[in-house]
Design a protein around this motif. Structure first.
Motif, mmCIF file in Angstrom:
data_model
loop_
_atom_site.group_PDB
_atom_site.id
_atom_site.type_symbol
_atom_site.label_atom_id
_atom_site.label_comp_id
_atom_site.label_asym_id
_atom_site.label_seq_id
_atom_site.Cartn_x
_atom_site.Cartn_y
_atom_site.Cartn_z
ATOM 1 N N LYS A 33 -34.570 -70.449 -51.488
ATOM 2 C CA LYS A 33 -35.019 -70.997 -50.201
ATOM 3 C C LYS A 33 -34.508 -70.171 -49.012
ATOM 4 O O LYS A 33 -35.260 -69.876 -48.087
ATOM 5 N N THR A 37 -36.796 -68.049 -46.415
ATOM 6 C CA THR A 37 -36.722 -68.272 -44.977
ATOM 7 C C THR A 37 -36.605 -66.937 -44.246
ATOM 8 O O THR A 37 -37.284 -66.703 -43.244
ATOM 9 N N ASP A 67 -44.248 -68.911 -52.700
ATOM 10 C CA ASP A 67 -44.879 -69.529 -51.539
ATOM 11 C C ASP A 67 -45.717 -70.737 -51.969
ATOM 12 O O ASP A 67 -45.650 -71.799 -51.341
ATOM 13 N N TYR A 106 -43.279 -73.649 -52.954
ATOM 14 C CA TYR A 106 -42.705 -74.327 -51.789
ATOM 15 C C TYR A 106 -43.781 -75.107 -51.025
ATOM 16 O O TYR A 106 -43.518 -76.190 -50.512
ATOM 17 N N ALA A 107 -44.997 -74.565 -50.969
ATOM 18 C CA ALA A 107 -46.092 -75.267 -50.297
ATOM 19 C C ALA A 107 -46.451 -76.559 -51.027
ATOM 20 O O ALA A 107 -46.932 -77.505 -50.409
ATOM 21 N N PRO A 153 -44.077 -80.375 -49.688
ATOM 22 C CA PRO A 153 -44.211 -80.364 -48.230
ATOM 23 C C PRO A 153 -42.898 -80.486 -47.449
ATOM 24 O O PRO A 153 -42.724 -79.796 -46.444
ATOM 25 N N GLU A 202 -39.861 -79.542 -48.391
ATOM 26 C CA GLU A 202 -39.132 -78.269 -48.549
ATOM 27 C C GLU A 202 -39.761 -77.191 -47.662
ATOM 28 O O GLU A 202 -39.063 -76.448 -46.973
ATOM 29 N N TYR A 203 -41.087 -77.119 -47.711
ATOM 30 C CA TYR A 203 -41.823 -76.122 -46.938
ATOM 31 C C TYR A 203 -41.601 -76.339 -45.445
ATOM 32 O O TYR A 203 -41.387 -75.394 -44.695
ATOM 33 N N GLN A 204 -41.627 -77.592 -45.035
ATOM 34 C CA GLN A 204 -41.399 -77.921 -43.637
ATOM 35 C C GLN A 204 -39.990 -77.519 -43.211
ATOM 36 O O GLN A 204 -39.792 -76.971 -42.128
ATOM 37 N N ILE A 209 -38.167 -75.117 -44.473
ATOM 38 C CA ILE A 209 -38.151 -73.652 -44.381
ATOM 39 C C ILE A 209 -38.742 -73.212 -43.044
ATOM 40 O O ILE A 209 -38.150 -72.405 -42.319
ATOM 41 N N TYR A 210 -39.898 -73.740 -42.713
ATOM 42 C CA TYR A 210 -40.556 -73.321 -41.476
ATOM 43 C C TYR A 210 -39.812 -73.783 -40.232
ATOM 44 O O TYR A 210 -39.814 -73.097 -39.214
#
Length: 137
Positions: free
Chosen positions: A21, A25, A71, A74-75, A78, A80-82, A84-85
């Motif tokens: 992760k 990032t 990718d 992680y997508a 949601p 986890e992806y959020q 990261i972003y």
């Protein structure tokens, strides 16, 4: 009950070579910066032959498959992806704030130097306007 089980079910299986992760990032942060730079200087990027993704693969020691699978994984998560972003966004904001502060300090320095120069020029002009009295004959 079925709803809970379906929410807990993984949509995408974790790949064997999942990018951690923290590293993901960093990659997405660099990707955001490079894409922004490319949009501002597309011609320079074309002339130099730099491929952003190839550059990132080499820098981080990954390949396109590993990046795509990570990718996608992680997508599929949601939250986890959020996370990261949000970390990428926070880092970009800190860098933007730092650059703006540096620019502000530089502008202040230039403004002060111009004011000092202007004051010096005024003093010289004022000195030139004062004429010595003509001696009596």
């Amino acid at each position: 009950m079925i709803l809970l089980l379906s929410c807990a079910e993984k949509v995408v299986e974790e790949p064997e070579n999942l990018i951690p992760k923290e590293k993901m990032t960093e990659i997405l942060h660099d990707l955001a910066i490079l894409n922004a730079a490319k949009s501002g200087a597309a011609k320079k990027f074309e002339e130099s032959g730099i491929d952003i993704m190839e550059f990132l693969y080499k820098k981080y020691g990954i390949d396109s498959t590993q990046f795509s699978q990570s990718d996608l994984y992680y997508a599929s998560l949601p939250l986890e992806y959020q996370t990261i972003y949000k970390q990428v966004e926070a880092r970009l904001k800190r860098q933007k704030d730092t650059l703006e502060a540096i620019g502000e300090r530089r502008n202040d320095s230039v403004r002060k130097a111009n004011l000092k120069r202007s004051d010096s020029l005024k003093a010289i002009q004022e000195k030139g306007k004062v004429k010595e009295p003509i001696p009596a004959q």
